[in-house]
Each structure stands twice: as structure tokens, then as C-alpha cells.
Scaffold this active site. Sequence first.
Site, PDB file in Angstrom:
ATOM      1  N   SER A 140     -10.240   5.013  -0.031  1.00 24.76           N
ATOM      2  CA  SER A 140     -10.792   4.925   1.330  1.00 24.76           C
ATOM      3  C   SER A 140     -12.186   4.321   1.229  1.00 24.76           C
ATOM      4  O   SER A 140     -12.826   4.405   0.169  1.00 24.76           O
ATOM      5  CB  SER A 140     -10.889   6.333   1.930  1.00 24.76           C
ATOM      6  OG  SER A 140     -11.693   6.332   3.087  1.00 24.76           O
ATOM      7  N   TYR A 153     -13.098  15.324   1.727  1.00 28.30           N
ATOM      8  CA  TYR A 153     -12.286  14.092   1.674  1.00 28.30           C
ATOM      9  C   TYR A 153     -13.038  12.995   0.918  1.00 28.30           C
ATOM     10  O   TYR A 153     -12.461  12.305   0.077  1.00 28.30           O
ATOM     11  CB  TYR A 153     -11.964  13.657   3.108  1.00 28.30           C
ATOM     12  CG  TYR A 153     -11.072  12.448   3.226  1.00 28.30           C
ATOM     13  CD1 TYR A 153      -9.699  12.545   2.963  1.00 28.30           C
ATOM     14  CD2 TYR A 153     -11.573  11.213   3.626  1.00 28.30           C
ATOM     15  CE1 TYR A 153      -8.870  11.442   3.103  1.00 28.30           C
ATOM     16  CE2 TYR A 153     -10.761  10.105   3.764  1.00 28.30           C
ATOM     17  CZ  TYR A 153      -9.404  10.224   3.503  1.00 28.30           C
ATOM     18  OH  TYR A 153      -8.575   9.124   3.628  1.00 28.30           O
TER      19      TYR A 153
HETATM   20  N1  LIG Z   1      -5.594   6.512   8.371  1.00 29.33           N
HETATM   21  C1  LIG Z   1      -6.820   6.265   7.901  1.00 29.33           C
HETATM   22  O1  LIG Z   1      -7.816   6.191   8.656  1.00 29.33           O
HETATM   23  C2  LIG Z   1      -7.030   6.059   6.433  1.00 29.33           C
HETATM   24  C3  LIG Z   1      -8.204   5.420   6.021  1.00 29.33           C
HETATM   25  C4  LIG Z   1      -8.431   5.272   4.654  1.00 29.33           C
HETATM   26  C5  LIG Z   1      -7.502   5.743   3.747  1.00 29.33           C
HETATM   27  N2  LIG Z   1      -6.379   6.357   4.186  1.00 29.33           N
HETATM   28  C6  LIG Z   1      -5.436   6.864   3.192  1.00 29.33           C
HETATM   29  O2  LIG Z   1      -4.181   6.264   3.386  1.00 29.33           O
HETATM   30  C7  LIG Z   1      -3.153   7.142   2.906  1.00 29.33           C
HETATM   31  C8  LIG Z   1      -2.061   7.276   3.958  1.00 29.33           C
HETATM   32  O3  LIG Z   1      -2.618   7.892   5.114  1.00 29.33           O
HETATM   33  P1  LIG Z   1      -1.982   7.717   6.568  1.00 29.33           P
HETATM   34  O4  LIG Z   1      -3.065   7.218   7.429  1.00 29.33           O
HETATM   35  O5  LIG Z   1      -0.695   6.989   6.493  1.00 29.33           O
HETATM   36  O6  LIG Z   1      -1.737   9.252   6.933  1.00 29.33           O
HETATM   37  P2  LIG Z   1      -0.440  10.000   7.494  1.00 29.33           P
HETATM   38  O7  LIG Z   1       0.202   9.200   8.544  1.00 29.33           O
HETATM   39  O8  LIG Z   1      -0.896  11.374   7.813  1.00 29.33           O
HETATM   40  O9  LIG Z   1       0.508  10.021   6.218  1.00 29.33           O
HETATM   41  C9  LIG Z   1       0.226  10.843   5.115  1.00 29.33           C
HETATM   42  C10 LIG Z   1       1.484  10.980   4.290  1.00 29.33           C
HETATM   43  O10 LIG Z   1       1.211  11.888   3.203  1.00 29.33           O
HETATM   44  C11 LIG Z   1       2.239  12.866   3.188  1.00 29.33           C
HETATM   45  N3  LIG Z   1       1.836  14.163   2.700  1.00 29.33           N
HETATM   46  C12 LIG Z   1       0.858  14.976   3.172  1.00 29.33           C
HETATM   47  N4  LIG Z   1       0.863  16.148   2.538  1.00 29.33           N
HETATM   48  C13 LIG Z   1       1.876  16.081   1.630  1.00 29.33           C
HETATM   49  C14 LIG Z   1       2.402  16.983   0.680  1.00 29.33           C
HETATM   50  N5  LIG Z   1       1.913  18.227   0.536  1.00 29.33           N
HETATM   51  N6  LIG Z   1       3.441  16.591  -0.084  1.00 29.33           N
HETATM   52  C15 LIG Z   1       3.978  15.370   0.067  1.00 29.33           C
HETATM   53  N7  LIG Z   1       3.537  14.467   0.952  1.00 29.33           N
HETATM   54  C16 LIG Z   1       2.494  14.823   1.730  1.00 29.33           C
HETATM   55  C17 LIG Z   1       2.619  13.025   4.651  1.00 29.33           C
HETATM   56  O11 LIG Z   1       3.862  13.678   4.740  1.00 29.33           O
HETATM   57  P3  LIG Z   1       4.115  14.772   5.892  1.00 29.33           P
HETATM   58  O12 LIG Z   1       4.455  13.974   7.094  1.00 29.33           O
HETATM   59  O13 LIG Z   1       5.216  15.610   5.361  1.00 29.33           O
HETATM   60  O14 LIG Z   1       2.841  15.561   6.065  1.00 29.33           O
HETATM   61  C18 LIG Z   1       2.636  11.581   5.097  1.00 29.33           C
HETATM   62  O15 LIG Z   1       3.831  10.951   4.758  1.00 29.33           O
HETATM   63  C19 LIG Z   1      -3.862   8.460   2.567  1.00 29.33           C
HETATM   64  O16 LIG Z   1      -4.093   8.511   1.178  1.00 29.33           O
HETATM   65  C20 LIG Z   1      -5.179   8.357   3.309  1.00 29.33           C
HETATM   66  O17 LIG Z   1      -6.191   9.125   2.711  1.00 29.33           O
HETATM   67  C21 LIG Z   1      -6.111   6.517   5.507  1.00 29.33           C
END
Ligand SMILES: NC(=O)c1ccc[n+]([C@@H]2O[C@H](COP(=O)([O-])OP(=O)(O)OC[C@H]3O[C@@H](n4cnc5c(N)ncnc54)[C@H](OP(=O)(O)O)[C@@H]3O)[C@@H](O)[C@H]2O)c1
Length: 265
Positions: A140, A153
Site C-alpha cells: 500500500s 495497517y
Molecule cells: N482498497 C484499498 O484502498 C487498498 C489500497 C492499498 C492496498 N490495498 C490492499 O489490496 C489488497 C486487496 O484489498 P481489497 O481492496 O480488494 O479489499 P477487500 O475487497 O476487502 O478484499 C480483501 C480480500 O481478503 C480476504 N480476506 C480477508 N480476511 C481473510 C482471511 N482471514 N482469510 C482469507 N482471506 C481473507 C477477503 O475475503 P473475505 O471476503 O472472506 O473477507 C477478500 O477476498 C489488500 O492487501 C489491501 O491491503 C487496498
Amino acid sequence: MNLKDKRILITGAAGGIGRLVCLLLANKGADLLLADRPGEALEALLTEINGSGGKARVLHTNLLEQDAGESLAQAAQEAGGVDVLINLAGILSFRLFQNENAENIQRMWQVNVIAPMQLTRALLPAMLARGSGRVVNIGSIFGSIAFVGFATYSANKFAVRGLSEALRRELDGTGVDVTYIAPRYTKTPINAGAAARMSEALKMNMDDPDLVATNIVRAIEKDAKDYYIGFPECLFVRLNAILPRVVDCAMRKQNAQIREYARNE
Ligand SMILES: NC(=O)c1ccc[n+]([C@@H]2O[C@H](COP(=O)([O-])OP(=O)(O)OC[C@H]3O[C@@H](n4cnc5c(N)ncnc54)[C@H](OP(=O)(O)O)[C@@H]3O)[C@@H](O)[C@H]2O)c1
């Protein structure tokens, strides 16, 4: 890297960014292992990929479990092995650190750092024996610029960046390499609640998940080392590394506002 027929294990496969990354990878002919917790979104993704001529299998995992990384690695090896590992699953908390609870700190380290480290460690011997492979870690912008309300985070994502850098240097010359990718704010479920309200109020730059997914796949295809998504954030990352006090001053005014949103969580 040509993605055709590459065996790719991706965690967080059914999430906001993960789902779109999977669809793009499937379109490019990759052979996917979709790792996530069981649920409708995961099953729907599997059906969508296989129904449109792609190749995907599901591996259920709960990264909160202590040995999840090891178990998932074993399941992936049994399913045929892994050319590319994408550590993408993540969880977030937005609140003042004084109000963070101890259990949540552990949960975040487990999902965001420990499980991906275990998974990577367990898959490395086979990659090294083959002399090829790629570990892709999703960090991130907060992994380079720590942010008010995101202490845990930010610390997690700094760790992911540190892991990526150390591992890349350790693996130099082996044929196995590491790509670290840092998105900025992206409109997905991870940002629900006060984090979303704060970002709207501060008019932060926001990306659509399809743009981020496209960049993630591009970074993998280019065998990128470090890949920061979004301008001017990519510039601020460099400025923060060289002149952190300048960034302290620039952030001071908005920090008061962010604290107000974080205080209510
Ligand atoms: N969105 C942003 O602003 C942003 C910015 C920078 C970096 N990121 C990074 O990008 C990545 C993806 O984020 P996203 O935005 O796509 O978020 P998201 O839509 O919340 O997706 C997160 C994923 O991680 C899975 N996950 C969470 N807890 C878990 C567990 N205990 N075991 C297995 N899987 C689990 C979730 O599954 P469930 O549905 O089962 O919970 C979901 O599939 C993350 O690493 C995040 O830190 C995001």
C-alpha cells in the site's frame, strides 16, 4: 512474464481487487488457484472463469488460522505447484491507536503479514529447485507513508515492503524474484465506514478497482520490482523517504480532520 499457462496462486481472490485481477489473469490464459474463505463470491468467480473458457480451481483458506500459510502452500503443491504467488488478501482497521484493541492488532498481523510470510516461505523451496518463480506482494502507499488512524495497517504494510526488499536481495541470481505493488485508496469493501467517509471528506485521490487490477497484472507481466500506483502519491513516497519532516508539515493540517473521523471508530 508471459502469463499463459502459468500456475498462479492468489489469496483474497474473491475480494474487490482480487476478483478483477483473477478475471484479467484468466483472460491471459493463466491457470489459477483461487484462495479465499468459502462463500458465494468465490464460487461465483470460479463459475465465471471456468464458464468463459478459463482455468481455475478453488482452495479454501482462513488466513486467521495459525498455520494457514503452511496448509495453503501444501494444498497448492498438491494441486500442481505454483509459478506465481500473489499475496493479496488483507484487512484494515481505521481508528486512533489508543482505541485499537489487542486482539485486532494480532488479527491484522496474522492476515496481513504472518500468513503471507508463512505461505511464501513454504512455497520457496519448490520455486528455487525449479530455478523460477515470482512472489507478488500487495502492499500500500501506507507501506511507505504512515498515516494517522492507520497505525497497525501502516506497520503491517511497512513489514510487507521490508519482506519484499529483503527477499528480493536474498533471492538475487536464483531465478526467483519479488514484485512489490503499492496501490493508493481504492473503492472496495475494505474501506467501508469511517475510512470511506474520511477519504470522501478530504477529497483523497481514489482509484476504481479495475484500474488497480490492470496495474497489478501489468506489473507482473513487466517483472517489475516495485510498482506504485497513482500520481502524486508515487512522488510523495520518494519525498517521505528523503525528507520526512517536510511531509510531516504537509500532512499536519489534514491530520486534525483525520483524527476526528478515527476517534469515532
Ligand atoms: N482498497 C484499498 O484502498 C487498498 C489500497 C492499498 C492496498 N490495498 C490492499 O489490496 C489488497 C486487496 O484489498 P481489497 O481492496 O480488494 O479489499 P477487500 O475487497 O476487502 O478484499 C480483501 C480480500 O481478503 C480476504 N480476506 C480477508 N480476511 C481473510 C482471511 N482471514 N482469510 C482469507 N482471506 C481473507 C477477503 O475475503 P473475505 O471476503 O472472506 O473477507 C477478500 O477476498 C489488500 O492487501 C489491501 O491491503 C487496498
